[in-house]
Design a protein around this motif. Structure first.
Motif, PDB file in Angstrom:
ATOM      1  N   ARG A 121      26.143  49.450  44.991  1.00 48.70           N
ATOM      2  CA  ARG A 121      25.563  48.120  45.207  1.00 48.70           C
ATOM      3  C   ARG A 121      26.616  47.017  45.121  1.00 48.70           C
ATOM      4  NH1 ARG A 121      20.937  45.506  41.394  1.00 48.70           N
ATOM      5  NH2 ARG A 121      20.880  43.481  42.406  1.00 48.70           N
ATOM      6  N   THR A 122      27.661  47.222  44.316  1.00 48.15           N
ATOM      7  CA  THR A 122      28.719  46.228  44.159  1.00 48.15           C
ATOM      8  C   THR A 122      30.005  46.651  44.871  1.00 48.15           C
ATOM      9  OG1 THR A 122      29.300  47.216  42.009  1.00 48.15           O
ATOM     10  CG2 THR A 122      27.806  45.316  41.981  1.00 48.15           C
ATOM     11  N   ALA A 123      29.894  47.570  45.828  1.00 49.77           N
ATOM     12  CA  ALA A 123      31.057  48.087  46.562  1.00 49.77           C
ATOM     13  C   ALA A 123      31.809  47.008  47.320  1.00 49.77           C
ATOM     14  CB  ALA A 123      30.627  49.195  47.524  1.00 49.77           C
ATOM     15  N   ASP A 124      31.121  45.918  47.697  1.00 45.83           N
ATOM     16  CA  ASP A 124      31.780  44.842  48.442  1.00 45.83           C
ATOM     17  C   ASP A 124      32.865  44.144  47.617  1.00 45.83           C
ATOM     18  OD1 ASP A 124      29.679  43.805  46.802  1.00 45.83           O
ATOM     19  OD2 ASP A 124      29.706  41.934  47.957  1.00 45.83           O
ATOM     20  N   LEU A 125      32.945  44.423  46.314  1.00 45.94           N
ATOM     21  CA  LEU A 125      33.996  43.848  45.472  1.00 45.94           C
ATOM     22  C   LEU A 125      35.318  44.601  45.636  1.00 45.94           C
ATOM     23  CD1 LEU A 125      31.895  43.190  42.253  1.00 45.94           C
ATOM     24  CD2 LEU A 125      32.588  41.533  44.008  1.00 45.94           C
ATOM     25  N   GLY A 126      35.286  45.699  46.383  1.00 45.52           N
ATOM     26  CA  GLY A 126      36.509  46.448  46.709  1.00 45.52           C
ATOM     27  C   GLY A 126      37.260  46.934  45.492  1.00 45.52           C
ATOM     28  N   ASP A 127      38.566  46.651  45.472  1.00 46.10           N
ATOM     29  CA  ASP A 127      39.418  47.103  44.374  1.00 46.10           C
ATOM     30  C   ASP A 127      39.035  46.480  43.041  1.00 46.10           C
ATOM     31  OD1 ASP A 127      40.882  48.673  46.109  1.00 46.10           O
ATOM     32  OD2 ASP A 127      42.471  47.187  46.387  1.00 46.10           O
ATOM     33  N   TYR A 128      38.235  45.429  43.071  1.00 50.04           N
ATOM     34  CA  TYR A 128      37.855  44.730  41.849  1.00 50.04           C
ATOM     35  C   TYR A 128      36.420  45.043  41.428  1.00 50.04           C
ATOM     36  CZ  TYR A 128      42.102  42.196  42.865  1.00 50.04           C
ATOM     37  OH  TYR A 128      43.409  41.876  43.129  1.00 50.04           O
ATOM     38  N   ASN A 129      35.883  46.158  41.908  1.00 51.01           N
ATOM     39  CA  ASN A 129      34.520  46.545  41.560  1.00 51.01           C
ATOM     40  C   ASN A 129      34.486  47.028  40.107  1.00 51.01           C
ATOM     41  OD1 ASN A 129      31.946  47.571  41.304  1.00 51.01           O
ATOM     42  ND2 ASN A 129      32.021  48.782  43.172  1.00 51.01           N
ATOM     43  N   HIS A 131      32.155  48.253  38.454  1.00 47.49           N
ATOM     44  CA  HIS A 131      31.299  49.421  38.265  1.00 47.49           C
ATOM     45  C   HIS A 131      31.916  50.683  38.864  1.00 47.49           C
ATOM     46  CE1 HIS A 131      28.563  45.842  38.266  1.00 47.49           C
ATOM     47  NE2 HIS A 131      28.430  46.320  37.039  1.00 47.49           N
ATOM     48  N   ASP A 132      33.117  50.545  39.420  1.00 55.50           N
ATOM     49  CA  ASP A 132      33.855  51.678  39.988  1.00 55.50           C
ATOM     50  C   ASP A 132      35.340  51.412  39.764  1.00 55.50           C
ATOM     51  OD1 ASP A 132      34.508  54.007  41.323  1.00 55.50           O
ATOM     52  OD2 ASP A 132      34.311  53.115  43.311  1.00 55.50           O
ATOM     53  N   SER A 133      35.735  51.407  38.511  1.00 54.95           N
ATOM     54  CA  SER A 133      37.078  51.009  38.123  1.00 54.95           C
ATOM     55  C   SER A 133      38.035  52.199  38.053  1.00 54.95           C
ATOM     56  CB  SER A 133      37.021  50.344  36.744  1.00 54.95           C
ATOM     57  OG  SER A 133      38.315  50.155  36.223  1.00 54.95           O
ATOM     58  N   ILE A 134      39.295  51.934  38.332  1.00 53.42           N
ATOM     59  CA  ILE A 134      40.321  52.977  38.173  1.00 53.42           C
ATOM     60  C   ILE A 134      40.496  53.335  36.701  1.00 53.42           C
ATOM     61  CG2 ILE A 134      41.563  52.344  40.267  1.00 53.42           C
ATOM     62  CD1 ILE A 134      43.645  50.956  38.409  1.00 53.42           C
ATOM     63  N   HIS A 135      40.004  52.476  35.829  1.00 54.65           N
ATOM     64  CA  HIS A 135      40.085  52.734  34.391  1.00 54.65           C
ATOM     65  C   HIS A 135      38.944  53.602  33.888  1.00 54.65           C
ATOM     66  CE1 HIS A 135      43.350  49.923  34.107  1.00 54.65           C
ATOM     67  NE2 HIS A 135      42.602  48.947  34.595  1.00 54.65           N
ATOM     68  N   GLY A 136      38.037  53.956  34.784  1.00 52.97           N
ATOM     69  CA  GLY A 136      36.888  54.762  34.382  1.00 52.97           C
ATOM     70  C   GLY A 136      35.673  53.880  34.178  1.00 52.97           C
ATOM     71  N   THR A 137      34.607  54.505  33.772  1.00 53.95           N
ATOM     72  CA  THR A 137      33.340  53.815  33.608  1.00 53.95           C
ATOM     73  C   THR A 137      33.200  53.298  32.188  1.00 53.95           C
ATOM     74  OG1 THR A 137      32.312  55.266  35.224  1.00 53.95           O
ATOM     75  CG2 THR A 137      30.841  54.142  33.718  1.00 53.95           C
ATOM     76  N   ILE A 138      32.789  52.049  32.064  1.00 58.20           N
ATOM     77  CA  ILE A 138      32.421  51.521  30.751  1.00 58.20           C
ATOM     78  C   ILE A 138      31.063  52.128  30.449  1.00 58.20           C
ATOM     79  CG2 ILE A 138      31.739  49.447  29.487  1.00 58.20           C
ATOM     80  CD1 ILE A 138      33.819  47.916  31.104  1.00 58.20           C
ATOM     81  N   HIS A 159      42.929  41.135  34.204  1.00 62.25           N
ATOM     82  CA  HIS A 159      43.124  41.089  35.652  1.00 62.25           C
ATOM     83  C   HIS A 159      42.543  39.813  36.248  1.00 62.25           C
ATOM     84  CE1 HIS A 159      44.227  45.342  35.608  1.00 62.25           C
ATOM     85  NE2 HIS A 159      43.152  45.566  34.870  1.00 62.25           N
ATOM     86  N   PRO A 160      43.109  39.358  37.367  1.00 58.62           N
ATOM     87  CA  PRO A 160      42.545  38.183  38.021  1.00 58.62           C
ATOM     88  C   PRO A 160      41.211  38.473  38.708  1.00 58.62           C
ATOM     89  CG  PRO A 160      44.356  39.054  39.323  1.00 58.62           C
ATOM     90  CD  PRO A 160      44.320  39.836  38.023  1.00 58.62           C
ATOM     91  N   ASN A 161      40.839  39.736  38.861  1.00 59.85           N
ATOM     92  CA  ASN A 161      39.562  40.143  39.449  1.00 59.85           C
ATOM     93  C   ASN A 161      39.342  39.653  40.872  1.00 59.85           C
ATOM     94  OD1 ASN A 161      38.709  41.666  37.339  1.00 59.85           O
ATOM     95  ND2 ASN A 161      37.255  40.190  36.544  1.00 59.85           N
TER      96      ASN A 161
END
Length: 168
Positions: A121-129, A131-138, A159-161
Motif C-alpha cells: 500500500r505504501t510502495a509509492d514511497l520507493g526506497d523510503y518505504n 514498511h519495506d525497509s532494507i533494515h528489516g521490519t519494525i 535519514h532524510p526520507n
C-alpha cells in the motif's frame, strides 16, 4: 420491471432494518471488538475521559480512526482495565504513555491485513518505504504510530526520507 424495483426496495429496507438492529444491540463497526462490557465506545470513553477527548480533537491516530467510523474498542480489544493493571498502570495513563495496542490488532483482516499488504500500500514511497525497509521490519506499529500522541518518524531520525512526512 415494477416487480424488480419493488423487490429491490424490500431488500434495501431489510438491510436498513438489520443495520439498525445491529447498532441498537451495540455492535462495533467493522474491525471493532465485541468483547464484553468494555467493547462499548461509551464505556471506554467514560472510563478514560482524557483519551476519549483526545480521540475527538487531539494528536494521534485515534481521531483519524474515529473519523473513519471506528470506536475505541476497534483498537483497544479485550478488557483494557485488566491490561493496564497487568502492565502496572493505575488509573488513566497519560496520552503519551508507552502503553499501546498489540500490532496484531493493526494487522487484522479488517484493518491493515498484513505487513506485506501494508508495504504494498505504501510502495509509492520507493526506497523510503518505511514498511519495506532494507533494515528489516519494525515489529511494533506503535514505534512510529501513536494512538493518542504525536507520531514518531523513526526513519527520519537518521535519514532524510526523501522529504516524506508522516500524515497519520
Amino acid at each position: 420491471m415494477r416487480k424488480s424495483l419493488r423487490l429491490k426496495g424490500v431488500a434495501a429496507a431489510a438491510v436498513a432494518i438489520a443495520f439498525g438492529l445491529c447498532l441498537a444491540a451495540g455492535c462495533a463497526p467493522a474491525g471493532g471488538a465485541s468483547d464484553g462490557a468494555l467493547a462499548d465506545t461509551g464505556d471506554l470513553a467514560a472510563a478514560y475521559p482524557v483519551h476519549g477527548s483526545n480521540a475527538e480533537d487531539g494528536a494521534g491516530l485515534a481521531g483519524y480512526h474515529a473519523a473513519l467510523g471506528q470506536d475505541c474498542a476497534s483498537c483497544h480489544q479485550g478488557n483494557l482495565a485488566d491490561q493496564l493493571a497487568a502492565a502496572g498502570i493505575e488509573g488513566e495513563p497519560d496520552c503519551s504513555s508507552t502503553f499501546y495496542n498489540d500490532t496484531a490488532t493493526c494487522l487484522s483482516s479488517d484493518c491493515h491485513v498484513s505487513w506485506d499488504a501494508l508495504a504494498e500500500r505504501t510502495a509509492d514511497l520507493g526506497d523510503y518505504n518505511p514498511h519495506d525497509s532494507i533494515h528489516g521490519t519494525i515489529e511494533d506499529c506503535n514505534e512510529c504510530h501513536k494512538g493518542h500522541a504525536e507520531q514518531v518518524d523513526i526513519c527520519g531520525q537518521c535519514h532524510p526520507n526523501g522529504g516524506q512526512e508522516m500524515t497519520v
